[in-house]
Design a protein around this motif. Sequence first.
Motif, PDB file in Angstrom:
ATOM      1  N   GLN A   1     -17.669   2.714  98.327  1.00  0.00           N
ATOM      2  CA  GLN A   1     -17.818   1.846  99.496  1.00  0.00           C
ATOM      3  C   GLN A   1     -18.821   0.731  99.226  1.00  0.00           C
ATOM      4  N   GLN A   2     -19.968   1.085  98.618  1.00  0.00           N
ATOM      5  CA  GLN A   2     -21.004   0.086  98.345  1.00  0.00           C
ATOM      6  C   GLN A   2     -20.494  -0.986  97.375  1.00  0.00           C
TER       7      GLN A   2
ATOM      8  N   TYR B   1     -20.508   5.450  96.687  1.00  0.00           N
ATOM      9  CA  TYR B   1     -20.624   4.411  95.666  1.00  0.00           C
ATOM     10  C   TYR B   1     -19.425   3.464  95.698  1.00  0.00           C
TER      11      TYR B   1
ATOM     12  N   ILE C   1     -28.586  -2.152  93.078  1.00  0.00           N
ATOM     13  CA  ILE C   1     -28.807  -1.513  94.371  1.00  0.00           C
ATOM     14  C   ILE C   1     -29.276  -0.084  94.113  1.00  0.00           C
TER      15      ILE C   1
ATOM     16  N   ASP D   1     -29.540  -8.966  96.726  1.00  0.00           N
ATOM     17  CA  ASP D   1     -28.237  -8.349  96.995  1.00  0.00           C
ATOM     18  C   ASP D   1     -27.276  -9.406  97.522  1.00  0.00           C
TER      19      ASP D   1
ATOM     20  N   THR E   1     -29.975   2.774 101.287  1.00  0.00           N
ATOM     21  CA  THR E   1     -29.970   1.874 100.136  1.00  0.00           C
ATOM     22  C   THR E   1     -31.138   0.901 100.199  1.00  0.00           C
TER      23      THR E   1
ATOM     24  N   ILE F   1     -29.576   3.497  95.434  1.00  0.00           N
ATOM     25  CA  ILE F   1     -28.917   4.338  96.436  1.00  0.00           C
ATOM     26  C   ILE F   1     -29.647   5.674  96.442  1.00  0.00           C
TER      27      ILE F   1
ATOM     28  N   ARG G   1     -19.036  -5.327  98.297  1.00  0.00           N
ATOM     29  CA  ARG G   1     -19.615  -6.457  97.584  1.00  0.00           C
ATOM     30  C   ARG G   1     -18.612  -7.121  96.651  1.00  0.00           C
TER      31      ARG G   1
END
Length: 388
Positions: A168-169, A166, A134, A112, A106, A136, A173
């Motif tokens: 998890q990302q 996706y 972000i 971020d 990433t 990826i 956040r």
Amino acid sequence: MASVSVETLRTWLESGLPVTILDVRPASAYAAWSIPGSQHLDAYEALKSGQTGGLEELELPADRPVVTVCEAGQVSQRAAALLTARGFTAYSLEGGMRAWSLAWNTAPVLPDPGVCGQPEAARRAQAPEQRHVIQIRRTGKGCLSYLISDGTAALVLDPALDPAVYQQQARQRGWQITAVLETHIHADHLSRARALAESCGASLLLPAQQRVAFPFIPVADGQQLAIGRLHLQALRTPGHTPESTCYLLPGPPGTPALLFSGDTLFPEGLGRPDLDADTEEARRRAEMLYASLQHLLTLPDNTILLAAHSARPLPFDGQPVLTTLAAVRTWLVPLLASPAVFSTQMLSNLPTPPAHYQEIIAANESGDWPAIPPEELEGGPNRCAVRL
């Protein structure tokens, strides 16, 4: 023989662990695509025939592990065994470069907020413009997808990896994926958009067309798409495919807009118009692309261009692949002298088509996941761009 998985090697590289990656494939295969930072030794044929291929005298750092790489993870086992016999801590990459095509990393396009852990109000105060993006990246394949958020709701654009990546990302956040969007029907990788939307209960949006056989929300030219407090504007840009659509994300006053250009426009190339098209249709699409590019060039010079692919392997450096429309103008404007000249240049500079692109297009249109493993269908470098 000791081996290492793609996920383990990906984690090592992402954390900055010192590691030597030794690619033993033929020179032509290495030149076509490789792992960023890898070292090359053309030993493939020698190793297949039971010879050492120069590994008995190759100088390598002794203070770090060595990961040997070939196309499918078999010949590299012989290389790892030879290095182990010399005293190195050596591993063979499981599945080779075919498996590596699914590795990812990433890079933040805008600041971020990082892992969720502070109150939402404090996080918003640190990024008052409310745009979070972000990038990826499938490092070996060059596929670029985007997680876009206002700090609460999130949209995924052009997903090319397992939906869990996706999710998890977004989860770390504190974002909720509410929509999944595509720029066009892809030809070089299997779309994960439908599976991602279903797995997180999000809306599935595609450019309006009649190519796909499954339900979706059609996106029309000029339509505004909401991501919480953010809005993406759809810009229909046919050429690479008839339905190709870019998306413009404006920013607060004084900040540049972001243009998600799909496979229409790259930092150093253009989307090829010939895939799944005969010669006449390819020329017609090239002329459509000419008009689409003229339309994009009406945007301000400081517009940041974010494409759906990169022509090079993507290192684990946290640096996004992007450019400005001003930088693109320097090489693009001279190509747009006339539609006829542009079309001739495009069609005379086409690279080799992506491997298995017809099967991939068919799967993306039907929505049915093929029986062939994705690493076999999708393996190889990105070949969606034409460089003129």
